[in-house]
Design a protein around this motif. Structure first.
Motif, short mmCIF file in Angstrom:
data_model
loop_
_atom_site.label_atom_id
_atom_site.label_comp_id
_atom_site.label_asym_id
_atom_site.label_seq_id
_atom_site.Cartn_x
_atom_site.Cartn_y
_atom_site.Cartn_z
N THR A 35 0.82 -1.21 0.00
CA THR A 35 0.00 0.00 0.00
C THR A 35 0.86 1.26 0.00
N ILE A 38 1.83 1.79 -3.55
CA ILE A 38 0.69 2.35 -4.29
C ILE A 38 0.52 3.83 -3.97
N LYS A 39 0.62 4.20 -2.70
CA LYS A 39 0.50 5.60 -2.32
C LYS A 39 1.60 6.44 -2.95
N GLN A 41 3.20 5.83 -5.73
CA GLN A 41 2.91 5.95 -7.16
C GLN A 41 1.81 6.98 -7.42
N THR A 62 9.64 5.59 -9.52
CA THR A 62 9.19 4.22 -9.31
C THR A 62 10.34 3.32 -8.89
#
Length: 82
Positions: A35, A38-39, A41, A62
């Motif tokens: 997570t 994801i945050k 990104q 990334t």
């Protein structure tokens, strides 16, 4: 943009609740690292404006995020020897 902000807040609340309820085990650490990726990104693509640039510029944060989170995962999962 508002939906991205809501997703970021929900993922942050999830991480807070995992820590507050002391649910820290290997599964939750893996989920939290995912997570967090994801945050990161979402922040780099939407709030840093990298969604509209070429792939060359989008891959730099990334790779950096992957290296940092992988290092944290390796440090967490390595057994401590005395």
């Amino acid at each position: 943009m508002r939906s991205i902000w809501i997703i970021l807040v929900l993922l942050t609340l999830f991480a807070f609740l995992v820590g507050w309820l002391k649910l820290v085990n290997s599964l939750f650490v893996s989920i939290l690292l995912l997570t967090t990726f994801i945050k990161g990104q979402l922040v780099s693509e939407y709030f840093m404006g990298l969604k509209r640039v070429t792939l060359n510029y989008r891959v730099i944060p990334t790779i950096w995020l992957f290296i940092v989170l992988s290092s944290i995962a390796i440090a967490y999962y390595l057994p401590i020897s005395n």
